[in-house]
Design a protein around this motif. Sequence first.
Motif, short mmCIF file in Angstrom:
data_model
loop_
_atom_site.label_atom_id
_atom_site.label_comp_id
_atom_site.label_asym_id
_atom_site.label_seq_id
_atom_site.Cartn_x
_atom_site.Cartn_y
_atom_site.Cartn_z
N ASN A 54 0.86 -1.21 0.07
CA ASN A 54 0.05 0.08 0.00
C ASN A 54 0.84 1.17 0.12
OD1 ASN A 54 -2.75 -1.37 -0.19
ND2 ASN A 54 -2.72 -1.34 2.11
N ILE A 125 -6.81 -6.70 -3.79
CA ILE A 125 -7.13 -5.87 -2.58
C ILE A 125 -6.04 -4.90 -2.57
CG2 ILE A 125 -6.72 -6.21 0.00
CD1 ILE A 125 -7.39 -9.19 -0.35
N ASP A 129 -7.45 -1.09 -2.04
CA ASP A 129 -7.11 -0.47 -1.01
C ASP A 129 -6.51 1.08 -1.31
OD1 ASP A 129 -8.07 -2.15 0.87
OD2 ASP A 129 -6.47 -2.91 1.38
N THR A 130 -5.59 0.99 -2.26
CA THR A 130 -5.05 2.25 -2.73
C THR A 130 -5.82 3.35 -3.29
OG1 THR A 130 -2.99 0.74 -3.52
CG2 THR A 130 -3.14 3.12 -4.39
N TRP A 132 -9.34 3.72 -2.90
CA TRP A 132 -10.35 4.23 -1.92
C TRP A 132 -9.53 4.99 -0.68
CZ3 TRP A 132 -11.30 3.24 3.26
CH2 TRP A 132 -10.83 2.01 3.80
N SER A 133 -8.53 4.71 -0.38
CA SER A 133 -7.65 5.49 0.68
C SER A 133 -7.67 7.13 0.12
CB SER A 133 -6.34 4.90 0.79
OG SER A 133 -5.37 5.46 -0.47
N ASN A 155 -16.19 -0.50 6.97
CA ASN A 155 -15.11 -1.58 6.58
C ASN A 155 -14.97 -2.39 7.47
OD1 ASN A 155 -13.02 -2.48 5.29
ND2 ASN A 155 -11.54 -0.71 5.99
N THR A 159 -15.62 -6.37 7.15
CA THR A 159 -14.60 -7.40 7.24
C THR A 159 -14.51 -8.47 8.51
OG1 THR A 159 -12.89 -5.69 6.33
CG2 THR A 159 -11.81 -7.54 7.68
N ASN A 181 -11.22 -9.61 2.97
CA ASN A 181 -10.48 -8.51 3.00
C ASN A 181 -10.87 -7.97 1.29
OD1 ASN A 181 -8.45 -7.32 5.15
ND2 ASN A 181 -8.62 -9.53 5.40
N SER A 185 -12.83 -4.30 0.63
CA SER A 185 -12.22 -3.34 -0.11
C SER A 185 -13.01 -2.95 -1.28
CB SER A 185 -10.79 -4.05 -0.38
OG SER A 185 -10.12 -4.17 0.69
#
Length: 474
Positions: A54, A125, A129-130, A132-133, A155, A159, A181, A185
């Motif tokens: 990430n 994943i 994650d990258t 939606w951060s 989240n 999870t 996960n 995500s």
Amino acid sequence: MSIQTLGKQSLIYGFGHIMVRLVTFLLLPLYTNIFSAEEYGVVALFYTFLSFMNVILRYGMGAALLKFYVPADTDERKTIITNIIASLFLSGGLFLILFYMFRHMLAPIILGVNNPELITLMGIIIVFDTIWSIPMLVLRSENRPIQFISLSLLNVGITMGLNLVLILKMGMGIKAVFLSNLIASGILLLVSLPILGKRFNLSSLSVDRWKTILKFAMPFLPAGLFSMVMEVSDRYILKYLTDLSTVGIYNTGYKVGMLMMLVVTGFNMGWQPYFLQERKSNPKGNVFENIITYVCASLGFIWVMILVWSDKLMRFKLFGYSFFGEEFYDALPLVPWIALGYLFYGYYILQTPGIFLKDRPSIAAWTRLFGALINIGLNLFLIPIYGAWGAAISTCLSFFFMAVLMNVISNKLYPIKIKWPKISMIIIILLVSYALTKAFGDGIITGLLISIIYPLSLLGTGVVTLKVLIGKSE
């Protein structure tokens, strides 16, 4: 802006981040009572590599967004978001293709097991994650706490719920961790797309603007990598010098010690916007001196709580199950040392305003490289001798030396007055607390006494005052 305002911001936005990172901690009772130490070793390597990648796939864009987005007007903000998101989509797509092509080779290297399917799931994943951060950072920057916390809790709920169903009801084993996960995500990415859609303008794409953003962002990539090396190298060195069972046991203690890291990260989420705004009214940074004292005192209290209570809470049994499976009890003595390392990291964070305010992001990279090299060297030296204990001590010492270096640099780059008599008193009280646990054991009575003595000592010696605590002064 007052200390109380900083505390409020840190609590709001830190809470959301802490809840997301707390998932792996809250799932420890499930993992350590259902999985073997070897199976949990694979899960530990999954989460370890996930965090590492990430950082790579964001290559400092999160820091760049905060730097440029917070002071920008509406049109400029659209330009910033558009260029950042377009960049991350392109790099994420390329990564996913390469990750899939080499999945057979990567599986035993990354996870210690020959299962390329898990590598494929991990790659998706990481990309999700990258992306939606970024909307989460936008919500922080625009001061939208309700949306931020709602997405964070969504989240967490997805999870944890999926882990329980897929492991307990469907018996899917460690694959359930990956699927849980992935689904969480994916849902978060879909839910957050409208946030990006309102701020995305294709006509705002600009190579020149992207280069400006990337120039500031890129030094944070090695900084992030070196920071992650400090956090993850011990697991992989343990894997190669010992076995997956040792990794699983060590990682269990590490997750509990990381409670301190979650608090530090939560504080930092309020700290960065705070000092970026505060520079206008206090260009010399004089307002920061009280903040450093109170944050160090607070982190010290959390460390004392971990020191005296973590062992008891982890062994506590409910309906025949403890928070830790008995196979993992050897991890408990490691917890205070991991937590102490992250206390030192908290002090490091307190010294970072100059990096942003003086536009010197490369300093973050150099200081974290220093910490990473010390961490790797100590791990290679201590793990063959002391095993998991060696890894815990290496983590603690590397964060300490990194904090010392940043303090030296900060004094030259952007001096922040530190009330050393008060900081020294905090250190003395912490040492006394530790000595009491060694002298009188870690029983409940001793724990209660130390829990009361620490805050009373801070008040009695004037390290903290009730006026600041109740918000009557800055």
